[in-house]
Design a protein around this motif. Structure first.
Motif, PDB file in Angstrom:
ATOM      1  N   UNK A   1       0.846  -1.196   0.000  1.00 14.85           N
ATOM      2  CA  UNK A   1       0.000   0.000   0.000  1.00 14.85           C
ATOM      3  C   UNK A   1       0.877   1.240   0.000  1.00 14.85           C
ATOM      4  N   UNK A   2       0.327   2.331  -0.476  1.00 15.17           N
ATOM      5  CA  UNK A   2       1.044   3.610  -0.442  1.00 15.17           C
ATOM      6  C   UNK A   2       1.247   4.045   1.004  1.00 15.17           C
ATOM      7  N   UNK A   3       0.245   3.792   1.843  1.00 14.70           N
ATOM      8  CA  UNK A   3       0.359   4.224   3.243  1.00 14.70           C
ATOM      9  C   UNK A   3       1.545   3.559   3.929  1.00 14.70           C
ATOM     10  N   UNK A   4       1.680   2.243   3.771  1.00 11.60           N
ATOM     11  CA  UNK A   4       2.811   1.544   4.378  1.00 11.60           C
ATOM     12  C   UNK A   4       4.123   2.015   3.776  1.00 11.60           C
ATOM     13  N   UNK A   5       4.135   2.258   2.469  1.00  8.00           N
ATOM     14  CA  UNK A   5       5.359   2.708   1.810  1.00  8.00           C
ATOM     15  C   UNK A   5       5.793   4.071   2.322  1.00  8.00           C
ATOM     16  N   UNK A   6       4.858   4.976   2.509  1.00  8.55           N
ATOM     17  CA  UNK A   6       5.212   6.314   2.997  1.00  8.55           C
ATOM     18  C   UNK A   6       5.766   6.249   4.414  1.00  8.55           C
ATOM     19  N   UNK A   7       5.207   5.364   5.247  1.00  7.79           N
ATOM     20  CA  UNK A   7       5.725   5.211   6.612  1.00  7.79           C
ATOM     21  C   UNK A   7       7.149   4.667   6.593  1.00  7.79           C
ATOM     22  N   UNK A   8       7.377   3.643   5.765  1.00  6.30           N
ATOM     23  CA  UNK A   8       8.706   3.065   5.664  1.00  6.30           C
ATOM     24  C   UNK A   8       9.699   4.113   5.163  1.00  6.30           C
ATOM     25  N   UNK A   9       9.279   4.933   4.205  1.00  8.46           N
ATOM     26  CA  UNK A   9      10.177   5.958   3.660  1.00  8.46           C
ATOM     27  C   UNK A   9      10.612   6.945   4.738  1.00  8.46           C
ATOM     28  N   UNK A  10       9.727   7.259   5.659  1.00  8.73           N
ATOM     29  CA  UNK A  10      10.108   8.158   6.758  1.00  8.73           C
ATOM     30  C   UNK A  10      11.233   7.542   7.590  1.00  8.73           C
TER      31      UNK A  10
ATOM     32  N   UNK B   1      -2.355  -6.429  -3.929  1.00  9.01           N
ATOM     33  CA  UNK B   1      -3.344  -6.166  -4.957  1.00  9.01           C
ATOM     34  C   UNK B   1      -3.187  -7.208  -6.057  1.00  9.01           C
ATOM     35  N   UNK B   2      -4.213  -7.376  -6.906  1.00  7.50           N
ATOM     36  CA  UNK B   2      -4.098  -8.363  -7.988  1.00  7.50           C
ATOM     37  C   UNK B   2      -2.983  -7.977  -8.965  1.00  7.50           C
ATOM     38  N   UNK B   3      -2.427  -8.966  -9.669  1.00 16.75           N
ATOM     39  CA  UNK B   3      -1.436  -8.650 -10.702  1.00 16.75           C
ATOM     40  C   UNK B   3      -2.084  -7.828 -11.815  1.00 16.75           C
ATOM     41  N   UNK B   4      -1.239  -7.148 -12.575  1.00 16.69           N
ATOM     42  CA  UNK B   4      -1.770  -6.333 -13.658  1.00 16.69           C
ATOM     43  C   UNK B   4      -1.870  -4.880 -13.271  1.00 16.69           C
ATOM     44  N   UNK B   5      -2.926  -4.221 -13.757  1.00 15.68           N
ATOM     45  CA  UNK B   5      -3.026  -2.763 -13.680  1.00 15.68           C
ATOM     46  C   UNK B   5      -2.964  -2.234 -12.252  1.00 15.68           C
ATOM     47  N   UNK B   6      -3.632  -2.897 -11.305  1.00 14.93           N
ATOM     48  CA  UNK B   6      -3.662  -2.374  -9.930  1.00 14.93           C
ATOM     49  C   UNK B   6      -2.269  -2.372  -9.321  1.00 14.93           C
ATOM     50  N   UNK B   7      -1.520  -3.456  -9.524  1.00 20.57           N
ATOM     51  CA  UNK B   7      -0.160  -3.521  -8.977  1.00 20.57           C
ATOM     52  C   UNK B   7       0.767  -2.565  -9.715  1.00 20.57           C
ATOM     53  N   UNK B   8       0.608  -2.433 -11.018  1.00 18.09           N
ATOM     54  CA  UNK B   8       1.434  -1.493 -11.784  1.00 18.09           C
ATOM     55  C   UNK B   8       1.250  -0.075 -11.257  1.00 18.09           C
ATOM     56  N   UNK B   9      -0.001   0.322 -11.042  1.00 20.29           N
ATOM     57  CA  UNK B   9      -0.257   1.670 -10.525  1.00 20.29           C
ATOM     58  C   UNK B   9       0.368   1.858  -9.148  1.00 20.29           C
ATOM     59  N   UNK B  10       0.206   0.859  -8.277  1.00 21.70           N
ATOM     60  CA  UNK B  10       0.779   0.953  -6.937  1.00 21.70           C
ATOM     61  C   UNK B  10       2.299   1.054  -7.009  1.00 21.70           C
ATOM     62  N   UNK B  11       2.931   0.226  -7.812  1.00 14.19           N
ATOM     63  CA  UNK B  11       4.396   0.246  -7.908  1.00 14.19           C
ATOM     64  C   UNK B  11       4.898   1.604  -8.384  1.00 14.19           C
ATOM     65  N   UNK B  12       4.209   2.191  -9.348  1.00 12.68           N
ATOM     66  CA  UNK B  12       4.633   3.502  -9.855  1.00 12.68           C
ATOM     67  C   UNK B  12       4.462   4.583  -8.788  1.00 12.68           C
ATOM     68  N   UNK B  13       3.405   4.507  -8.005  1.00 13.85           N
ATOM     69  CA  UNK B  13       3.220   5.488  -6.923  1.00 13.85           C
ATOM     70  C   UNK B  13       4.289   5.321  -5.849  1.00 13.85           C
ATOM     71  N   UNK B  14       4.598   4.076  -5.496  1.00 14.10           N
ATOM     72  CA  UNK B  14       5.623   3.839  -4.480  1.00 14.10           C
ATOM     73  C   UNK B  14       6.982   4.310  -4.991  1.00 14.10           C
ATOM     74  N   UNK B  15       7.253   4.102  -6.275  1.00 10.24           N
ATOM     75  CA  UNK B  15       8.551   4.489  -6.844  1.00 10.24           C
ATOM     76  C   UNK B  15       8.773   5.999  -6.795  1.00 10.24           C
ATOM     77  N   UNK B  16       7.691   6.763  -6.698  1.00 11.69           N
ATOM     78  CA  UNK B  16       7.829   8.230  -6.641  1.00 11.69           C
ATOM     79  C   UNK B  16       8.077   8.736  -5.226  1.00 11.69           C
ATOM     80  N   UNK B  17       8.028   7.854  -4.238  1.00 14.44           N
ATOM     81  CA  UNK B  17       8.234   8.276  -2.845  1.00 14.44           C
ATOM     82  C   UNK B  17       9.731   8.379  -2.578  1.00 14.44           C
TER      83      UNK B  17
END
Length: 391
Positions: A134-143, A168-184
């Motif tokens: 999740x983005x929430x967990x990723x942002x916490x870890x980044x801190x 999240x399921x493979x495909x579009x949902x995971x791709x979107x999540x990975x790209x958001x996490x990569x921007x943190x």
């Protein structure tokens, strides 16, 4: 099958380290019960066989140590060819780091300030790889990463390929999540991971093989999509003992993360991943009562075996090695209740039996020590050093 004998030693703890004290060997029959006994020859064979499977497939092996929770066994896996280890929680990572193991993947989201403070400290010691879904967990870890002074930490995105647990399921949902996490800032997305726990529901070995391959292929396809979108995905990492032989053969998989294989259990036997002879760990238990011809009581209950059901819903709590006439049909805390087939062999108070647990991982977590044996002799006590490290 590796070295044949170990020196007779006792392993104790001093500030978390293993301290060796020499003692005379003990006969297996002298052990008090209940006791978790490991056939070291079988364990070594299991370790070497999985390492060979990974080598032949050209993938890395990163075993999950939640099964044994022992630095001594983890070091054996690494010497046999494992590239590193997987842990479930930071507590397991701390134990393994203290034992000198530094290539560690924490395959669980790290959430909450107490854990993030511990993560910050560990990142100053080793280069952990982390998992988020999740983005929430990723942002916490980044801190925590930024507070540690590190430029970045490596993360894998946890993907749900059928188990319906984390991710999240493979495909579009995971791709979107990975790209958001990569921007943190502070995080580098380096891989995708999954756990194919849903394979336990397979009705046949061909069905299990097909489900394992499909799940791994979905992970690979998602990784390829991310690479096309300029994310450098290095790790494509499914994790499952029952599916490992099939996952490793899928082109694009880079590593596998089995855990139970080191000991095996009833579930791996019933899911066609091992035979009863491959079960290195059994619970040695004593018959303490024969209240009726069709019932016997042993001194291993749910405090020893856990109450996990068998894969596929088999209605008992372990296999009695070599005694198909006995069925472990109920557990209370201190008692295992056996149903006895009157047409079977003799069974008396004082007899000792060996139980193959349904699920070996929680059984190990219920014990302080495992007794390593060769040829009927106890040659090593193996401290379950990460027992109870569930945070």
């Amino acid at each position: 099958m590796g070295e044949r004998r170990d020196p007779p030693i006792r392993v104790e703890s001093q500030h978390g380290a293993e301290v060796v004290r020499v003692e005379g060997p003990s006969l297996l029959e002298e052990l008090d019960t209940p006791a978790l006994v490991v056939d070291l020859d079988v364990m070594d064979w299991n370790i070497e066989r999985m390492a060979a499977l990974a080598r032949q497939a050209g993938v890395r092996l990163r075993p999950h140590v939640k099964t044994h929770k022992s630095p001594w066994i983890a070091h054996r896996q690494i010497r046999a060819g494992a590239a590193g280890i997987t842990v479930a929680k930071l507590g397991e990572a701390e134990v393994m780091i203290e034992a000198g193991i530094t290539d560690i993947f924490v395959a669980y989201p790290i959430v909450g300030e107490p854990k993030l403070r511990r993560l910050e400290r560990l990142l100053n010691e080793v280069d952990l790889m982390l998992a988020v879904d999740s983005v929430e967990a990723a942002e916490s870890v980044a801190q925590a990463v930024r507070r540690s002074g590190r430029a970045t930490a490596r993360v894998c995105i946890d993907v749900d390929t059928g188990h319906r647990r984390l991710g999240l399921p493979p495909g579009a949902a995971t791709v979107e999540l990975a790209e958001r996490v990569a921007r943190i800032r502070g995080l580098e997305v380096v891989g995708l991971m999954s756990h194919a726990g849903h394979l336990a529901a397979a009705s046949s070995q061909p069905a299990l093989a097909e489900a394992a391959r499909r799940a791994a292929e979905a992970l690979v396809e998602t990784a390829e999509t991310l690479r096309k979108r300029r994310l450098a995905i290095e790790h494509v990492s499914p994790g499952s003992t029952t599916g490992a032989a099939f996952e490793a053969q899928v082109p694009g998989v880079t590593e596998i993360r089995p855990g139970t294989y080191v000991f095996n259990d009833r579930n791996t036997v019933e899911r066609w991943a091992a035979s009863e002879a491959d079960c290195a760990l059994t619970v040695l238990t004593t018959v303490v009562s024969r209240p009726s011809p069709d019932r016997a009581i042993v001194d291993a209950g749910s405090k020893v075996l856990s109450s996990d059901p068998a894969a596929g819903g088999a209605p008992s709590f372990g296999l009695i090695a070599g005694r198909p006439d006995l069925k472990l049909e109920r557990l209370s805390e201190e008692h295992g209740i056996l149903s006895v087939d009157p047409a079977g062999g003799e069974l008396r108070v004082g007899d000792r039996l060996r139980v193959i647990p349904n699920h070996v991982c929680p059984a190990v977590n219920l014990s302080d020590v495992l007794y390593g044996c060769r040829d009927g002799r106890v040659v090593r006590e193996i401290r379950v050093a990460a027992r109870g490290r569930y945070r």
